[in-house]
Design a protein around this motif. Structure first.
Motif, PDB file in Angstrom:
ATOM      1  N   LEU A  93      26.617  41.617  40.970  1.00  0.00           N
ATOM      2  CA  LEU A  93      26.190  40.252  40.669  1.00  0.00           C
ATOM      3  C   LEU A  93      24.725  40.221  40.249  1.00  0.00           C
ATOM      4  N   ALA A 109      26.850  29.625  34.844  1.00  0.00           N
ATOM      5  CA  ALA A 109      27.212  30.971  34.394  1.00  0.00           C
ATOM      6  C   ALA A 109      27.192  31.962  35.553  1.00  0.00           C
ATOM      7  N   SER A 159      22.528  37.839  32.268  1.00  0.00           N
ATOM      8  CA  SER A 159      22.806  36.457  31.878  1.00  0.00           C
ATOM      9  C   SER A 159      21.516  35.670  31.677  1.00  0.00           C
ATOM     10  N   GLU A 166      30.269  31.361  37.747  1.00  0.00           N
ATOM     11  CA  GLU A 166      31.484  31.906  37.117  1.00  0.00           C
ATOM     12  C   GLU A 166      31.530  33.417  37.213  1.00  0.00           C
ATOM     13  N   ASN A 167      30.393  34.082  37.008  1.00  0.00           N
ATOM     14  CA  ASN A 167      30.355  35.539  37.143  1.00  0.00           C
ATOM     15  C   ASN A 167      30.633  35.982  38.571  1.00  0.00           C
ATOM     16  N   ILE A 212      33.699  38.415  39.652  1.00  0.00           N
ATOM     17  CA  ILE A 212      33.489  39.669  40.379  1.00  0.00           C
ATOM     18  C   ILE A 212      34.245  39.661  41.699  1.00  0.00           C
ATOM     19  N   VAL A 247      24.586  41.422  36.631  1.00  0.00           N
ATOM     20  CA  VAL A 247      25.073  40.381  35.727  1.00  0.00           C
ATOM     21  C   VAL A 247      24.086  39.222  35.649  1.00  0.00           C
TER      22      VAL A 247
END
Length: 230
Positions: free
Chosen positions: A173, A134, A180, A137-138, A142, A176
Motif C-alpha cells: 500500500l 484512489a 498514486s 480503492e487501492n 490489495i 502504491v
C-alpha cells in the motif's frame, strides 16, 4: 424533488466555522444547535445512513447522560464524560463528510479560484481530495488480493499476525500510495492547476436560496450557541 446542492463558496466557510467552534471551548448550547444544523444538512443531501447514525448516537448520548445523572454512578459518569469529549469530534467528522461528499472537486476548484486562493494551497488540496478515494480503492484491491491468495484472512490478522499484515498489506500500500501521489500531482500540473493566470472553467457557480438558508442557519447556530438567542 431534485437533489439539493450548495455553492462551495457558502458551504465551505459555514462548515469550517462550525467545526472550528465545535473543537474549541464553545458552550454546550453550541453542540445542540450544531446537531440540529447537521441533521438538517444530512436530510437535505439525502445522506440517510449518516443521518440515522448521527441521530442514534445523539439519542444514546442523551440517554446515557440522563441515566448517569439519575443513578449517580461514578462509572457511568466517567463514561459519559469521555464519550462527550469524543462527541464533538464525531460531529466535526460528520460536517467534514458533508463537505467532502456534497462538493464536486471541479466546483471546489472554481470556488477557490473565485476567492483568489493562492495556488500553493489550491494544488495540494485538489491533489489530496483526488488522492484519498484512489488510496482507498487501492487498499481495497490489495486486501482482496491477499485474501484470495490466502496470505491474510481478515481483520483479526492485525492482532494475530501483525508481521504478515505489514508485509502483505502495508508495504504494497505504501508503494502504491507513493506512485498514486506522483501520478495525481503530474495530472494536476498537466491540467493547469498551477498556472499563474486565471484559466477558464466550465463549472458555473451560482448562489441559490438554499445557500442563503444555510448561511442564515449557520449564523443562528453560532449566536444561539453563545447565548445571544437563548
Amino acid at each position: 424533488m431534485p437533489e439539493i446542492s450548495f455553492d462551495p463558496r457558502v458551504l465551505l466557510p459555514c462548515c469550517v466555522a462550525v467545526v472550528s467552534l465545535l473543537l474549541s471551548s464553545a458552550p454546550h448550547q453550541l453542540e445542540v444547535s450544531a446537531l440540529v444544523l447537521l441533521l438538517v444538512l444530512l436530510a437535505l443531501l439525502r445522506r440517510w445512513a449518516w443521518l440515522t447514525g448521527v441521530a442514534a448516537a445523539a439519542v444514546f448520548m442523551l440517554g446515557l447522560g440522563q441515566l448517569a445523572g439519575s443513578l449517580g454512578s461514578q462509572g457511568l459518569t466517567a463514561l459519559f464524560a469521555s464519550l462527550r469529549f469524543l462527541w464533538r469530534y464525531l460531529m466535526a467528522g460528520a460536517f467534514g463528510m458533508v463537505l467532502v461528499t456534497a462538493v464536486v472537486p471541479a466546483q471546489l476548484l472554481a470556488a477557490l479560484r473565485h476567492m483568489h486562493i493562492p495556488n500553493t494551497f489550491t494544488v495540494p488540496l485538489m491533489v489530496m481530495i483526488r488522492y484519498m478515494p484512489a488510496l482507498a480503492e487501492n487498499a481495497r484491491a490489495i486486501g482482496d488480493a491477499t485474501r484470495v491468495r490466502g496470505y491474510l484472512r481478515g481483520p483479526s490478522d492485525l492482532l494475530l499476525r501483525p508481521l504478515a499484515v505489514g508485509r502483505y498489506l502495508v508495504v504494497p500500500l505504501l508503494a502504491v500510495a507513493i506512485r498514486s501521489g506522483d501520478d495525481l500531482t503530474a495530472a494536476a500540473l498537466t491540467r493547469g492547476l498551477a498556472v499563474n493566470n486565471s484559466p477558464t472553467t466550465i463549472t458555473e457557480l451560482r448562489l441559490t436560496a438554499w445557500d442563503a438558508l444555510l448561511l442564515i442557519g449557520t449564523v443562528a447556530v453560532v449566536i444561539y450557541g453563545f447565548g445571544v438567542l437563548g
